[in-house]
Design a protein around this motif. Sequence first.
Motif, PDB file in Angstrom:
ATOM      1  N   ILE A 144      -8.936   1.012  -0.964  1.00 16.53           N
ATOM      2  CA  ILE A 144      -8.188   0.627   0.240  1.00 16.53           C
ATOM      3  C   ILE A 144      -7.772  -0.845   0.133  1.00 16.53           C
ATOM      4  CG2 ILE A 144      -8.450   0.209   2.749  1.00 16.53           C
ATOM      5  CD1 ILE A 144      -9.950   2.842   2.912  1.00 16.53           C
ATOM      6  N   GLU A 201     -10.046   0.869   7.212  1.00  9.14           N
ATOM      7  CA  GLU A 201      -8.650   0.469   6.941  1.00  9.14           C
ATOM      8  C   GLU A 201      -8.264  -0.749   7.779  1.00  9.14           C
ATOM      9  OE1 GLU A 201      -5.634   3.557   7.150  1.00  9.14           O
ATOM     10  OE2 GLU A 201      -7.086   5.035   6.513  1.00  9.14           O
ATOM     11  N   GLN A 255      -0.607   5.862   2.757  1.00 11.06           N
ATOM     12  CA  GLN A 255      -1.052   5.920   1.366  1.00 11.06           C
ATOM     13  C   GLN A 255      -2.494   6.421   1.277  1.00 11.06           C
ATOM     14  OE1 GLN A 255       1.042   5.667  -0.928  1.00 11.06           O
ATOM     15  NE2 GLN A 255       2.723   4.516  -0.019  1.00 11.06           N
ATOM     16  N   VAL A 256      -3.337   5.987   2.218  1.00 12.98           N
ATOM     17  CA  VAL A 256      -4.752   6.366   2.142  1.00 12.98           C
ATOM     18  C   VAL A 256      -4.940   7.860   2.418  1.00 12.98           C
ATOM     19  CG1 VAL A 256      -7.023   6.039   3.208  1.00 12.98           C
ATOM     20  CG2 VAL A 256      -5.625   4.058   2.646  1.00 12.98           C
ATOM     21  N   ILE A 309       0.535  -3.704  -0.722  1.00 18.09           N
ATOM     22  CA  ILE A 309       1.464  -3.688   0.424  1.00 18.09           C
ATOM     23  C   ILE A 309       1.825  -5.125   0.812  1.00 18.09           C
ATOM     24  CG2 ILE A 309       1.648  -3.123   2.898  1.00 18.09           C
ATOM     25  CD1 ILE A 309      -0.236  -0.713   2.287  1.00 18.09           C
ATOM     26  N   VAL A 316      -4.813  -1.075  -2.308  1.00 14.97           N
ATOM     27  CA  VAL A 316      -3.556  -0.612  -1.689  1.00 14.97           C
ATOM     28  C   VAL A 316      -3.063  -1.663  -0.686  1.00 14.97           C
ATOM     29  CG1 VAL A 316      -2.510   1.190  -0.240  1.00 14.97           C
ATOM     30  CG2 VAL A 316      -4.149   1.826  -1.996  1.00 14.97           C
ATOM     31  N   THR A 317      -3.982  -2.233   0.083  1.00 21.52           N
ATOM     32  CA  THR A 317      -3.603  -3.250   1.079  1.00 21.52           C
ATOM     33  C   THR A 317      -2.955  -4.447   0.387  1.00 21.52           C
ATOM     34  OG1 THR A 317      -5.490  -2.578   2.392  1.00 21.52           O
ATOM     35  CG2 THR A 317      -4.496  -4.676   2.975  1.00 21.52           C
ATOM     36  N   MET A 345      -7.433  -4.400   6.264  1.00 24.33           N
ATOM     37  CA  MET A 345      -6.062  -4.892   6.493  1.00 24.33           C
ATOM     38  C   MET A 345      -6.082  -6.270   7.164  1.00 24.33           C
ATOM     39  SD  MET A 345      -2.869  -4.877   6.411  1.00 24.33           S
ATOM     40  CE  MET A 345      -2.100  -3.354   5.883  1.00 24.33           C
ATOM     41  N   GLU A 371       2.343   1.715   6.157  1.00 24.71           N
ATOM     42  CA  GLU A 371       2.092   2.010   4.748  1.00 24.71           C
ATOM     43  C   GLU A 371       0.633   2.343   4.440  1.00 24.71           C
ATOM     44  OE1 GLU A 371       5.229   2.787   3.197  1.00 24.71           O
ATOM     45  OE2 GLU A 371       3.816   2.360   1.587  1.00 24.71           O
ATOM     46  N   LEU A 372      -0.288   1.551   4.966  1.00 23.19           N
ATOM     47  CA  LEU A 372      -1.688   1.737   4.562  1.00 23.19           C
ATOM     48  C   LEU A 372      -2.237   3.117   4.946  1.00 23.19           C
ATOM     49  CD1 LEU A 372      -4.171   0.562   3.166  1.00 23.19           C
ATOM     50  CD2 LEU A 372      -4.877  -0.372   5.360  1.00 23.19           C
TER      51      LEU A 372
END
Length: 405
Positions: free
Chosen positions: A119, A361, A149-150, A126, A122-123, A365, A145-146
């Motif tokens: 996570i 998440e 995608q997750v 982004i 991915v963050t 984030m 987005e997050l």
Amino acid sequence: MHKTELADLASPITYGRAIPHETFEHLRREAPVYFHQEPDGGTGFWAITRHEDIITISRDPATYSSYRGGTSIEDYSQEDLSLIRFMLLNMDPPQHVKYRRLVSSGFTPVAITYLEPRIRAVTKEILDKVVHEREFDFVTSIAAELPLQVIAELVGIPHEERHQLFAWSNRLIDYDDSGRARSFDDAKMAAMEMWQYANQLAARNQGREGKDLVSVLMNAEVDGEKLNEAEFDAFFLLLIVAGNETTRNLISGGMLALMEHPEELAKLRANPALLPTAVEEMLRWVSPVVCFRRTVTRDTVLRGQQLREGDKVVLFYPSANRDESVFENPGRFDISRFPNEHIAFGIGQHYCLGTSLARLEIRVMFEELLKRLDGLELAGPVERRRSKLVNAIRAMPVRRPPSSR
Ligand code: HEM
């Protein structure tokens, strides 16, 4: 109380303007179990606005059913009801317990902890994409987005197909300008397209023993039987929509709350250890889910009001989360609030399955946002979505002052 004083809680247009906190405050005080008429010949519903009553109802599925009329504030046709009842959200015990068990192990706090590195990666990806932009839309570039995608990764959806899912998921909860009709047909179309996609995905995954949720669901059994196509599709749709629409709006709404309360943002910057309580306060403040519905299964009395079998009761979470009998200064956004007994994730049998995932998440984030996007500010009006289901921001233009580049 005159009806004209109240916002129309049945209309998505109301929520397109803002969450009607004044109406909720009035109802909590004057008529916490209030019969709300619906225009256009709707049956009407009991609006439940107090924290305590929402808990009572959510913990008593024998009297307040999720199955009988579904959990949406909208009334379904019999045909639609038979479809949506395949969804976990719209089941009652004992069926609910059996189906929830199929996926719950994938969502426990321990199972979710393992996702943190992914996570975070991915963050960062982004945020890297926008870090050199001076002005951008926070919703599409970051908040949406997050979660997309997750959940796509958990479910096992290939990269190139993920944004199509996002479009379907949006159409499922969107309303047209009148706030009615068209959206329902369009939502149904979107659901159909999503089901077709789920079936294709299942066909492609046939015989695989993967850890992704599509494989788990395909191999799952209830009472010795594999899930049928409708059950599989309903699970798929719920996981995509529930995981996307809620977390996204929490991230956008949480960021907005921080920008609108610079003293709280400064507190958080000075002391990032406050992030866990800040996340809970964002959940309370934003309450990403506006309402879910139950149907009364037997005549009963709630706070002195006679409810009849078949009546619709609607639980307004944003109201519960500003209930003055539970929260001190409920209209104050306070990132160090503790304890914080919000029920943004619901309560009882249907308590949100994705709680640990959403919290992780959101925390990751905001940890990364605080490090990288210092000094973010609004660059234009915030555009809200017309939805009775989610407290949703469609667009939120933001910019960084030149000094922070
Ligand atoms: C159920 C809110 C994130 C999956 C619920 C319910 C609420 C809620 C209020 C209760 C429904 C009821 O009582 O009828 C939220 C919020 C989120 C969030 C505010 C984010 C901030 C997620 C995520 C997932 C998820 C990331 C991931 C898949 C579900 C599922 C249910 C559910 C499957 C149905 C559980 C059941 O019927 O037993 N959520 N949710 N949610 N949520 Fe979430």
